[in-house]
Design a protein around this motif. Structure first.
Motif, PDB file in Angstrom:
ATOM      1  N   UNK A  99      42.138  26.125  45.949  1.00 12.99           N
ATOM      2  CA  UNK A  99      41.964  27.148  44.919  1.00 12.99           C
ATOM      3  C   UNK A  99      41.399  26.513  43.653  1.00 12.99           C
ATOM      4  N   UNK A 100      40.505  27.227  43.016  1.00 13.12           N
ATOM      5  CA  UNK A 100      40.043  26.807  41.694  1.00 13.12           C
ATOM      6  C   UNK A 100      40.678  27.734  40.666  1.00 13.12           C
ATOM      7  N   UNK A 101      41.763  27.293  40.046  1.00 15.81           N
ATOM      8  CA  UNK A 101      42.500  28.183  39.149  1.00 15.81           C
ATOM      9  C   UNK A 101      41.674  28.616  37.950  1.00 15.81           C
ATOM     10  N   UNK A 102      41.987  29.803  37.448  1.00 19.35           N
ATOM     11  CA  UNK A 102      41.310  30.335  36.274  1.00 19.35           C
ATOM     12  C   UNK A 102      42.054  29.965  35.005  1.00 19.35           C
ATOM     13  N   UNK A 103      41.318  29.760  33.944  1.00 19.40           N
ATOM     14  CA  UNK A 103      41.905  29.593  32.628  1.00 19.40           C
ATOM     15  C   UNK A 103      42.927  28.474  32.562  1.00 19.40           C
ATOM     16  N   UNK A 104      44.109  28.794  32.046  1.00 20.89           N
ATOM     17  CA  UNK A 104      45.161  27.809  31.845  1.00 20.89           C
ATOM     18  C   UNK A 104      46.022  27.591  33.089  1.00 20.89           C
ATOM     19  N   UNK A 105      45.776  28.367  34.115  1.00 23.56           N
ATOM     20  CA  UNK A 105      46.600  28.260  35.324  1.00 23.56           C
ATOM     21  C   UNK A 105      46.378  26.921  36.013  1.00 23.56           C
ATOM     22  N   UNK A 106      47.463  26.277  36.391  1.00 24.55           N
ATOM     23  CA  UNK A 106      47.360  24.998  37.078  1.00 24.55           C
ATOM     24  C   UNK A 106      47.660  25.118  38.565  1.00 24.55           C
ATOM     25  N   UNK A 107      48.553  26.040  38.907  1.00 24.75           N
ATOM     26  CA  UNK A 107      48.987  26.199  40.290  1.00 24.75           C
ATOM     27  C   UNK A 107      49.144  27.688  40.584  1.00 24.75           C
ATOM     28  N   UNK A 108      48.725  28.081  41.765  1.00 25.80           N
ATOM     29  CA  UNK A 108      48.934  29.442  42.245  1.00 25.80           C
ATOM     30  C   UNK A 108      49.902  29.414  43.434  1.00 25.80           C
ATOM     31  N   UNK A 109      50.762  30.405  43.500  1.00 25.06           N
ATOM     32  CA  UNK A 109      51.670  30.513  44.646  1.00 25.06           C
ATOM     33  C   UNK A 109      51.335  31.704  45.530  1.00 25.06           C
ATOM     34  N   UNK A 110      50.433  32.550  45.097  1.00 25.87           N
ATOM     35  CA  UNK A 110      50.044  33.732  45.858  1.00 25.87           C
ATOM     36  C   UNK A 110      48.859  33.381  46.746  1.00 25.87           C
ATOM     37  N   UNK A 111      48.998  33.605  48.048  1.00 25.91           N
ATOM     38  CA  UNK A 111      47.944  33.173  48.955  1.00 25.91           C
ATOM     39  C   UNK A 111      46.616  33.878  48.693  1.00 25.91           C
ATOM     40  N   UNK A 112      46.639  35.066  48.096  1.00 26.38           N
ATOM     41  CA  UNK A 112      45.384  35.785  47.863  1.00 26.38           C
ATOM     42  C   UNK A 112      44.514  35.080  46.828  1.00 26.38           C
ATOM     43  N   UNK A 113      45.097  34.162  46.064  1.00 27.09           N
ATOM     44  CA  UNK A 113      44.332  33.453  45.046  1.00 27.09           C
ATOM     45  C   UNK A 113      43.535  32.272  45.627  1.00 27.09           C
ATOM     46  N   UNK A 114      43.862  31.889  46.844  1.00 21.58           N
ATOM     47  CA  UNK A 114      43.222  30.721  47.439  1.00 21.58           C
ATOM     48  C   UNK A 114      41.926  31.110  48.130  1.00 21.58           C
ATOM     49  N   UNK A 115      40.925  30.263  47.947  1.00 16.14           N
ATOM     50  CA  UNK A 115      39.580  30.595  48.391  1.00 16.14           C
ATOM     51  C   UNK A 115      39.231  30.021  49.766  1.00 16.14           C
ATOM     52  N   UNK A 116      39.801  28.880  50.086  1.00 16.52           N
ATOM     53  CA  UNK A 116      39.430  28.195  51.326  1.00 16.52           C
ATOM     54  C   UNK A 116      40.690  27.827  52.091  1.00 16.52           C
TER      55      UNK A 116
END
Length: 127
Positions: A99-116
């Motif tokens: 995932x390439x996080x947006x803005x200030x986000x460092x980590x995502x836990x929601x699978x829909x945010x992941x691109x690959x």
């Protein structure tokens, strides 16, 4: 684009350990936050762990946080998940994701945010 290939899954007895690895091909691996997810038969995909782009921040689901360690090596384009004290409930297909996080986000836990996503590796824990 990033291509991800997981390895390290297998059959393990309850209480045992496994180390999953994910190798990324493509460019700029260090610009991606990386995550591990799992999906058991008949269940939704579940967040397991994630690590920030430079590896200084990691986050774990409540169900694994005392039993798993996520790490990455940006020079080798790899991210790993070491799991110990495995339980039958850990049986699932484990997926590596980028995932390439947006803005200030460092980590995502929601699978829909992941691109690959990788193709997954099966982990089976026997009692």
């Amino acid at each position: 684009q990033v291509q991800l290939v997981e390895s390290g899954g297998g059959l393990v007895q309850a209480g045992g350990s496994l180390r999953l690895s994910c190798v990324a091909s493509g460019r700029a691996f260090s610009t991606y936050a990386m995550g591990w997810f799992r999906q058991a038969p008949g269940k939704d995909r579940e967040f397991v762990a994630a690590i920030s782009r430079n590896g200084d921040l990691a986050y774990y689901s409540h169900s694994v946080k005392d039993r798993c360690t996520i790490s990455r090596d940006n020079a080798a384009n790899t991210v790993s998940l070491h799991m110990s004290s495995l339980e039958r409930e850990d049986t699932a297909v484990y997926y590596c994701a980028a995932d390439q996080p947006d803005g200030e986000t460092l980590i995502e836990t929601d699978f829909v945010e992941y691109d690959y996503w990788g193709q997954g590796t099966q982990v089976t824990v026997s009692s």
